[in-house]
Design an enzyme around this catalytic site. Structure first.
Site, mmCIF file in Angstrom:
data_model
loop_
_atom_site.group_PDB
_atom_site.id
_atom_site.type_symbol
_atom_site.label_atom_id
_atom_site.label_comp_id
_atom_site.label_asym_id
_atom_site.label_seq_id
_atom_site.Cartn_x
_atom_site.Cartn_y
_atom_site.Cartn_z
ATOM 1 N N SER A 47 -2.919 3.071 -13.147
ATOM 2 C CA SER A 47 -3.220 4.186 -12.247
ATOM 3 C C SER A 47 -3.418 5.473 -13.024
ATOM 4 O O SER A 47 -2.743 5.723 -14.036
ATOM 5 C CB SER A 47 -2.065 4.358 -11.256
ATOM 6 O OG SER A 47 -2.200 5.583 -10.570
ATOM 7 N N TYR B 146 -8.616 9.249 -11.527
ATOM 8 C CA TYR B 146 -8.832 10.244 -10.478
ATOM 9 C C TYR B 146 -9.575 11.368 -11.171
ATOM 10 O O TYR B 146 -9.007 12.046 -12.033
ATOM 11 C CB TYR B 146 -7.509 10.758 -9.914
ATOM 12 C CG TYR B 146 -6.845 9.801 -8.953
ATOM 13 C CD1 TYR B 146 -7.421 9.510 -7.729
ATOM 14 C CD2 TYR B 146 -5.618 9.216 -9.264
ATOM 15 C CE1 TYR B 146 -6.806 8.640 -6.837
ATOM 16 C CE2 TYR B 146 -4.998 8.351 -8.383
ATOM 17 C CZ TYR B 146 -5.599 8.063 -7.170
ATOM 18 O OH TYR B 146 -4.979 7.214 -6.301
ATOM 19 N N THR C 174 -11.850 6.066 -8.660
ATOM 20 C CA THR C 174 -11.505 5.932 -7.242
ATOM 21 C C THR C 174 -12.225 6.999 -6.433
ATOM 22 O O THR C 174 -12.133 8.178 -6.742
ATOM 23 C CB THR C 174 -9.991 6.051 -7.062
ATOM 24 O OG1 THR C 174 -9.378 4.916 -7.671
ATOM 25 C CG2 THR C 174 -9.605 6.090 -5.593
ATOM 26 N N LYS D 170 -14.174 2.278 -7.131
ATOM 27 C CA LYS D 170 -13.187 1.718 -6.204
ATOM 28 C C LYS D 170 -13.108 2.564 -4.945
ATOM 29 O O LYS D 170 -12.960 3.788 -5.014
ATOM 30 C CB LYS D 170 -11.806 1.678 -6.870
ATOM 31 C CG LYS D 170 -10.679 1.182 -5.979
ATOM 32 C CD LYS D 170 -9.422 0.897 -6.791
ATOM 33 C CE LYS D 170 -8.265 0.462 -5.918
ATOM 34 N NZ LYS D 170 -7.691 1.543 -5.117
ATOM 35 N N HIS E 104 -7.871 1.681 0.285
ATOM 36 C CA HIS E 104 -6.650 2.200 -0.327
ATOM 37 C C HIS E 104 -5.412 1.610 0.375
ATOM 38 O O HIS E 104 -4.410 2.287 0.582
ATOM 39 C CB HIS E 104 -6.639 3.733 -0.243
ATOM 40 C CG HIS E 104 -6.116 4.396 -1.498
ATOM 41 N ND1 HIS E 104 -6.934 4.947 -2.447
ATOM 42 C CD2 HIS E 104 -4.852 4.586 -1.965
ATOM 43 C CE1 HIS E 104 -6.209 5.464 -3.430
ATOM 44 N NE2 HIS E 104 -4.942 5.248 -3.159
#
Lengths: 386, 386, 386, 386
Positions: D107, D130, D156, D249, D273
């Site tokens: 992540s 991110y 994402t 994603k 999500h």
């Protein structure tokens, strides 16, 4: 109340503060409450199709309703009985609406006079009319609304007779509320509400006796609430006398729209009265598409019934609604904490509409169209929070 | 009982007054009770499409059934075992029906003789026939009905053999009721019912022993209840001998209707015997459209099964039924409060039919047609009140 | 046990008599038990369309299966672990089947030898084969079945590997059962079962240790239960060696049937192993129509899974099945009361099949066809009795 | 933990070990959690169509993802907050993934630095980005990922703003966790977790104050979590700077895929999500087919959301997915038992995928195609295990 995060949570606060009979009068519906529940389930059956790659860093959820700009596509629907929830009643709701930059529709069965409510700020108000049976009375009422500077007249057409709201009958509810021994007893455990009800600011109030049978209740309710059929003749009569915008509330079929737009009606509210009138009627969001198609751009179309989330508002807009109205949600706020409760309800909606629009990849709510939703996939029905 | 507001509430009153075995005999169905529940759920799957702008200030819910005017499109269906619910039984039901301006169909397994019931007022009565296997017995029975001035003979065709009603078997029910030690014990907690059962007015009564096995129960039930296949030959035979109107009750397929109307049958009742015979059969309201289409106007079509609300009656009419019949609802009323219970049940229906018609925008129930309903939208199934 | 009225009730009796682990081994399925539940729900989604005017005074529910006449279209499916339920196991089931005039399929994992079971009466028996991986072993097994005069060989093709039955793993079940301290303790509250298990007639039995991990369980289960893929090559090999009727059990797709009928297979059993193998597989009654179409009359088609009522059997026949098999139902009977429990289960089915056929207006079950059912209407899923 | 048999059971272990607020942060979703639940229900609506006669004695469930071979078509999805579940966090998850022969996606909000995690074995890692709002920050981050030898960058695109996760707000959750008095109190009953949280290996950690209102929470969450819209411009910018494989994603519509594949994107993850962002969005498995069709073989398509069983993975592959990702399942494992919990989760999936493939008659998972599933039949929704 500032920490209340959702309409459902606000409902629980209202339930805690109100005597059962008063809560039920706000919360309940007609018959088996099938339509009331389906209003909400129907929104859940509609799924969202977010665009992932939209630039939503700048967002605008404002719109206009019949030419009046509002901060978000959500208005407060006309609700009778607001005085039961809180003594601020329509005055509080109107103030909160003005503060949030949106519109409040004053009920024809309001506790305060239409002039009192108008003083809050007429641009942000609709006047909802239960058409009096007598033309002279009707003319006087319409004239009063015009003189008080209401710019939109909203005539409700889904209430020809008193409906069968069984919770009210079981609770021995009288309209307006009269303090009975039973009430006083119930009030002991609800001191906040009792104090406000007995000593709070008083709206206009009429006196009625208890009813002891269902047909007695109906006769009474008809007398006081002005339940009355409204026909096309009445619409034409009103259109001739009212020079502002004219909205018809309670449309549930596409095939009645053409006559209304031909008659010069400016707006149509798709509504089953929150499931409070004809139990078994379709969920309002299920009705919306055929009314939008029939209105064909000649009138703005609004919808109420079952809206509890910002995403519900976006679903309605994607199906062609101009804006939504909510009733119970702000009544819960009013009941839970008066004016600041309505403020919080409007904040929740505003926040959720903006949040859902961003996550949906829609920076301007005017861009919402059918590709943002999927009405086919089925989901389980809501398990109601009790 | 005058304050009972819905059929569901009347059911609870009946449950309170009756011993469990008797309540179950009225309330229960066959097998897993799938069809029984689906009868009701199927009505809920049908939504209403109200016309908002109809003039419903004057309303008329009266109609005619096979040429006989009735005050509303609802009749009382033939139910055996009424004596178990209340000693007034068929006499009370017939009186209430006459008073309400509608029709009562006397069961072929009634507690009172057909002559006794006829004395209440034959114009408002149907005689329901379980066709005896023996032609001589059948001829005698048909003759008796004619002499007692019944104008409509209603032959039930959905009961060729005794069904599997498991609640009855588990409760050790005998038909008719015999007072056992267990019953007396149960009666202690239901003194109102016990007193009436033991000392109330007595209808005709036969004596039967207990059954101790399922097949024993079936043999017995077949003997006493006249379960017997009815064929087209029987219909022709009856048509030749009966000079009044002839109604066939228990039709569940469209493809059987042509032969019946060709044979001169005047009316068809779509019915699965309230889910009491073949579990798994379709809900009767789901069957109605194909029977209406097949009858093609040559016979009046009626429907029973799952009707608990005035709106259900309107849905059936919109799908082509001439009128509806209800069984359990008036049995609940009879059980709860005898004749006045049936009165109240009829008042509830009359009130609800009128109320729903008004809210639906339909001033004459003859105007109901398919555009008033939507059979597509799905809703959640009913959670039964227990 | 003679008063037990339904399979569901028999299940409750079994639950009362068996230790939890043994009951679960019979009652449970694979994974989340979705397929197991859906097997039953799928039958409920199918509605019946009764003919009201059929002459059903004389009824015949007998049929033939692969040329052998049976008293009703219901047979006993092969079930392993019968010795766990009752020491009579396959012997009791076979006797009950013979007495009822129907067929019992002996499991390849039976507690008694195939010769012992055959002595009950080979005409009424199928031998179910889990094909041994080794051709020599297979040849020996097939030969033994032939020598014991089995006329039908039923090869199971849906068990290539050990499935994931989580109740068994959680209960620490061993196959076959070994008496552990925990078991003895559990046995204290189930004395009837314990006595029978310890001192009842003993079938063939092998000894296995406990497994302590899931993969250990799988290794073990594969060893003992002969989980093994079966391919078309195996079918051809079997067809060459077996001169009686050959049935393939576990078909779940239409597109595999042609190769099987071309290979000379006489019967196909649509089965997902009662939801005990691949969780998520379709309900067997949902699969039936495509297999019937693909078999095209060249093989008889049978179905098992979810059959709990006589009406379920009729639904399967209306969709083209020749007959049904049931597993858990007779295992419940065996567990509840040994041989007489199986007798009662067969009596319940026989009674219900006859009763439902009569109420459906079908005097000969061979006349069942698609017009007797409706697969479209939806109903709520079953709430399982726990 | 080695005896844990299913993901649902692992979830219960996690719930037992974690304080409520931490469990909810992992377990919960946005709004009414409709999408979260529907993710799972949608898999259950899809049925399997097993081939009975396939030779599955040799099976291979390995595949390749963007050219990298993995042992099964299941990867670990990027999840923030792993440090809350266990101090091993991303290091433990990465080690378990490497051991199981599959891929872990780190992540962008990981507790350990991307370099620390990369040291476990970069071939088996994706880096989830991110996108920082500032291009310089973005360039630096992308460069760091490249230098750490990540070969796949996963950006994402479904998190433009902070979502409304109500459980977190009600629990007063701060990100990252700060030890409050309330927490310490809660920790008393969760000593295992508390010890690990306070004294376990520490990842990178920033300090934040409590939030006291919803909008405060949102501001905060936006700041720390880098919620930010990602547009096609950003994708082009990234594609120019990142020389490894690029995965996007959060795709939820087919009509956005063409632009992405034209831009040189190598992989698409269909994801909502986990129902944690936009409540009301479609279940991801319901979206998959349109994305697969739109990708048209030009990008590999992955899916996450609601995958709890090996059979779910096979359903996704049959609908065109290359592989699946799971988030909550391994977080439950991590919370329940650290690294060995993740090991067990991967073992469960591996075992179930192999088992279901065998029972489905599919010896190589590449052979899965649409004929193995049936998306039409409806089933009841899952009753969630609480």
């Amino acid at each position: 109340v500032d920490r209340v995060i959702s309409i459902d949570e606000m409902r629980l606060h209202a339930r805690r503060r109100l005597p059962r009979a008063v809560f039920d009068a706000i919360d309940g519906g007609a018959g088996d409450e099938l339509t009331m529940r389906d209003n909400r389930d129907a929104f859940r059956r509609i799924r969202l199709r977010p665009r992932a790659l939209a630039d939503v860093s700048q967002r605008d959820v404002s719109t206009t309703v019949l030419g009046v700009p509002i901060s978000m596509p959500l208005m407060l629907a006309p609700c009778g009985m607001a005085r039961m929830a809180d003594s601020g009643a329509e005055i509080s709701a109107a103030k909160a609406a003005v503060r949030a930059g949106t519109i409040f529709a004053v009920s024809g069965a309001a506790s305060y006079s239409l002039e009192e409510v108008a003083s809050v700020g007429p641009n942000a108000l609709w006047y909802q009319l239960y058409l009096p049976p007598n033309r002279a009375d009707a003319e006087q009422l319409v004239g009063a609304a015009a003189r008080a500077n209401y710019r939109v007249l909203c005539v409700t057409v889904d209430s020809p007779v008193a409906p069968k709201r069984e919770r009210d009958f079981r609770n021995g509810l009288t309209i307006p509320l009269r303090v009975s021994a039973k009430m006083l007893l119930a009030g002991v455990s609800k001191p906040g509400w009792t104090r406000d009800f007995l000593f709070g600011r008083l709206g206009r109030s009429d006196e009625f006796g208890f009813y002891r049978s269902w047909s007695g209740y109906q006769r009474l309710a008809t007398t006081i609430s002005g339940f009355m059929p409204v026909t096309m003749d009445d619409i034409h009569w009103l259109r001739d006398r009212w020079h502002g915008k004219l909205v018809v509330k309670g449309v549930q079929r596409g095939d009645e729209c053409r006559a209304l737009t031909d008659a010069g009606v400016d707006g149509l509210v798709v509504s089953n009265h929150g499931g409070r009138n004809l139990d078994g009627a379709r969920a309002s969001i299920d009705v919306l598409p055929e009314v939008v198609a029939a209105a064909d751009g000649r009138a703005e179309v609004f919808v109420d019934g079952g809206i509890r989330r910002g995403a519900d508002v976006l679903k309605a807009l994607a199906l062609g609604a101009r804006a939504c109205l909510v009733g119970r949600p702000y009544m819960y706020g009013l009941a839970a904490a008066g004016e600041s409760g309505v403020d919080q309800v409007l904040r929740i909606f505003s926040n959720e509409i903006d949040n859902a629009a961003a996550l949906l990849g829609c920076s301007r709510i005017q861009d919402l169209e059918a590709s943002f939703i999927d009405v086919e996939t089925r989901t389980e029905p809501l398990r109601h929070s009790g």
